[in-house]
Design a protein around this motif. Sequence first.
Motif, mmCIF file in Angstrom:
data_model
loop_
_atom_site.group_PDB
_atom_site.id
_atom_site.type_symbol
_atom_site.label_atom_id
_atom_site.label_comp_id
_atom_site.label_asym_id
_atom_site.label_seq_id
_atom_site.Cartn_x
_atom_site.Cartn_y
_atom_site.Cartn_z
ATOM 1 N N LEU A 308 26.201 40.166 53.036
ATOM 2 C CA LEU A 308 26.090 40.537 51.625
ATOM 3 C C LEU A 308 25.861 42.028 51.401
ATOM 4 C CD1 LEU A 308 26.074 39.629 48.720
ATOM 5 C CD2 LEU A 308 23.652 39.064 48.949
ATOM 6 N N GLU A 309 24.919 42.622 52.120
ATOM 7 C CA GLU A 309 24.621 44.042 51.884
ATOM 8 C C GLU A 309 25.797 44.932 52.250
ATOM 9 O OE1 GLU A 309 21.013 45.721 53.142
ATOM 10 O OE2 GLU A 309 19.742 44.255 52.119
ATOM 11 N N GLU A 310 26.447 44.644 53.389
ATOM 12 C CA GLU A 310 27.623 45.421 53.783
ATOM 13 C C GLU A 310 28.761 45.216 52.788
ATOM 14 O OE1 GLU A 310 25.693 43.736 55.787
ATOM 15 O OE2 GLU A 310 25.705 44.491 57.850
ATOM 16 N N CYS A 311 28.886 43.988 52.292
ATOM 17 C CA CYS A 311 29.943 43.652 51.336
ATOM 18 C C CYS A 311 29.778 44.446 50.041
ATOM 19 C CB CYS A 311 29.900 42.150 51.047
ATOM 20 S SG CYS A 311 31.000 41.597 49.729
ATOM 21 N N THR A 312 28.603 44.369 49.436
ATOM 22 C CA THR A 312 28.385 45.042 48.149
ATOM 23 C C THR A 312 28.422 46.561 48.302
ATOM 24 O OG1 THR A 312 25.987 44.763 48.489
ATOM 25 C CG2 THR A 312 27.108 43.134 47.109
ATOM 26 N N TYR A 313 27.898 47.070 49.433
ATOM 27 C CA TYR A 313 27.924 48.513 49.661
ATOM 28 C C TYR A 313 29.364 49.006 49.779
ATOM 29 C CZ TYR A 313 26.706 53.119 51.487
ATOM 30 O OH TYR A 313 26.586 54.476 51.643
ATOM 31 N N SER A 314 30.207 48.266 50.511
ATOM 32 C CA SER A 314 31.609 48.659 50.668
ATOM 33 C C SER A 314 32.333 48.644 49.326
ATOM 34 C CB SER A 314 32.313 47.715 51.642
ATOM 35 O OG SER A 314 31.767 47.825 52.938
ATOM 36 N N ILE A 315 32.054 47.642 48.503
ATOM 37 C CA ILE A 315 32.708 47.530 47.192
ATOM 38 C C ILE A 315 32.326 48.704 46.302
ATOM 39 C CG2 ILE A 315 32.771 46.177 45.049
ATOM 40 C CD1 ILE A 315 32.546 43.651 46.816
ATOM 41 N N VAL A 316 31.022 48.980 46.211
ATOM 42 C CA VAL A 316 30.557 50.076 45.350
ATOM 43 C C VAL A 316 31.054 51.423 45.873
ATOM 44 C CG1 VAL A 316 28.528 51.260 44.431
ATOM 45 C CG2 VAL A 316 28.556 48.760 44.546
ATOM 46 N N SER A 317 31.051 51.602 47.200
ATOM 47 C CA SER A 317 31.545 52.855 47.785
ATOM 48 C C SER A 317 33.012 53.077 47.447
ATOM 49 C CB SER A 317 31.377 52.828 49.310
ATOM 50 O OG SER A 317 30.020 52.758 49.673
ATOM 51 N N SER A 318 33.802 52.002 47.520
ATOM 52 C CA SER A 318 35.225 52.120 47.206
ATOM 53 C C SER A 318 35.446 52.464 45.733
ATOM 54 C CB SER A 318 35.946 50.811 47.551
ATOM 55 O OG SER A 318 37.321 50.910 47.268
ATOM 56 N N ILE A 319 34.633 51.887 44.867
ATOM 57 C CA ILE A 319 34.732 52.200 43.433
ATOM 58 C C ILE A 319 34.486 53.693 43.215
ATOM 59 C CG2 ILE A 319 33.659 51.850 41.177
ATOM 60 C CD1 ILE A 319 33.118 48.934 42.054
ATOM 61 N N LYS A 320 33.426 54.195 43.849
ATOM 62 C CA LYS A 320 33.094 55.615 43.704
ATOM 63 C C LYS A 320 34.232 56.498 44.215
ATOM 64 C CE LYS A 320 29.794 59.150 45.200
ATOM 65 N NZ LYS A 320 28.678 59.474 46.103
ATOM 66 N N GLU A 321 34.735 56.197 45.417
ATOM 67 C CA GLU A 321 35.804 56.997 46.010
ATOM 68 C C GLU A 321 37.066 56.976 45.149
ATOM 69 O OE1 GLU A 321 36.287 55.214 49.813
ATOM 70 O OE2 GLU A 321 34.315 55.865 50.550
ATOM 71 N N THR A 322 37.415 55.793 44.652
ATOM 72 C CA THR A 322 38.628 55.650 43.844
ATOM 73 C C THR A 322 38.515 56.427 42.544
ATOM 74 O OG1 THR A 322 38.968 53.437 44.776
ATOM 75 C CG2 THR A 322 40.225 53.992 42.810
ATOM 76 N N LEU A 323 37.358 56.353 41.903
ATOM 77 C CA LEU A 323 37.171 57.062 40.638
ATOM 78 C C LEU A 323 37.161 58.573 40.855
ATOM 79 C CD1 LEU A 323 34.469 54.835 38.869
ATOM 80 C CD2 LEU A 323 36.930 54.900 38.450
ATOM 81 N N GLU A 324 36.585 59.021 41.976
ATOM 82 C CA GLU A 324 36.553 60.461 42.263
ATOM 83 C C GLU A 324 37.951 60.990 42.562
ATOM 84 O OE1 GLU A 324 32.034 61.098 44.058
ATOM 85 O OE2 GLU A 324 33.693 60.624 45.422
ATOM 86 N N GLU A 325 38.821 60.123 43.099
ATOM 87 C CA GLU A 325 40.196 60.535 43.389
ATOM 88 C C GLU A 325 41.089 60.492 42.150
ATOM 89 O OE1 GLU A 325 41.484 57.883 46.405
ATOM 90 O OE2 GLU A 325 40.111 58.666 47.938
ATOM 91 N N SER A 326 40.604 59.861 41.095
ATOM 92 C CA SER A 326 41.407 59.707 39.880
ATOM 93 C C SER A 326 41.671 61.069 39.246
ATOM 94 C CB SER A 326 40.681 58.799 38.877
ATOM 95 O OG SER A 326 41.407 58.708 37.679
#
Length: 378
Positions: A308-326
């Motif tokens: 669970l912790e690795e799952c949610t951390y990966s999801i939130v990290s990807s959201i941040k990275e994707t938005l920063e690349e926008s």
Amino acid sequence: MLTKQNCSNEAVTVTQAESQVIIAGCSQAVAKAFEELFNFIDENTQVQKVIGGKPMAVIMFFEKEKINVWGDLRNKGVQVDFSTQKKCGVISLSGPRREVLKGVTLVEQILSSLHYKRVVMREPGAKSYFKEREHFFAASAKQEFKCLVRLEEQSEEQLEDQQEHSNIGKPYSQVTIGGVTIAVYKADLCTHPVDVVVNASNEDLKHIGGLAEALLKAAGPELQQECNELVSKNGSLQPGCAVITGAGKLPCKNVIHAVGPRWRKDEAEKCAYLLRRTVKKSLQLAETYNHRSIALPAISGGIFGFPLEECTYSIVSSIKETLEESTGDSSLKEVHLVDIALNNIQAFSKALREVFSDYSPSYSIAEATGVSRNGSGF
């Protein structure tokens, strides 16, 4: 555990590796074996669900006047308990997962059909007058109007509970980056108000269990039909991919079917990479279709075995990275992390706090563990 099941001259091999069950063989046989195994787990897994959020009088009416309903549930192996938590009545259902979920739906339907009215008496002497005649008024109301009357005093704890219930629909925690708000909600993805929801799907887009099955039931059979056509035309999806379909009867505009990786401890980095890619593809699809808001669950959690912790951390990290690349002109303005389970909400909130620690976050009144006095939420 090692079993073999013959299927049209071919075999399915089922093996157990740590906390995972791996089914190998021809695709049709694997799909059949998976469904049988899922049904077995569904019927035998023990769960507990707590239903609350209703006035004490409504819970008491159900307990006293609907004995036949919860009596039938007990006959099906579901333990029904009526208790009090923080001065609020709750109904706890525990037992086989399938029967408990059916029971929760039935009980919530009944509770929703019950009407209640709270009348506040402020006239001098009213409190003592009704207190002395409580049993008489209660008996008369039940006999003449088939309703339950209960006298209550509003304590500080009840006022706090009312404040807590007033926060329903508000995020547990949130942060804003580049004009996009990322927020954590405790809610049902089937009814959550966004433009597009993400379904944690399998490679063949067969919605036969968990969240996928719940979304299919809410959307109607046309959702599965559209998915079948996509797979028939383009083949099965690989982990890290996502596709978009209509939403059927769901309140959103579209559904994104995201295929996350199945967890393998010896390939942890690859699993995290594929999960991040899945999330990124989902956000890009939402943007391509000009959606303003998107809701994501804990993709690859549950039966896919991602911790669970690795799952949610990966999801939130990807959201941040994707938005920063926008590029900054994205239509996407709201990203909701949605789940009904408290431990998932807590994990999402923790991941949000850690990933965006270098930002100036704006948090809601409450976090998953309860109401915050200082408004920080943590």
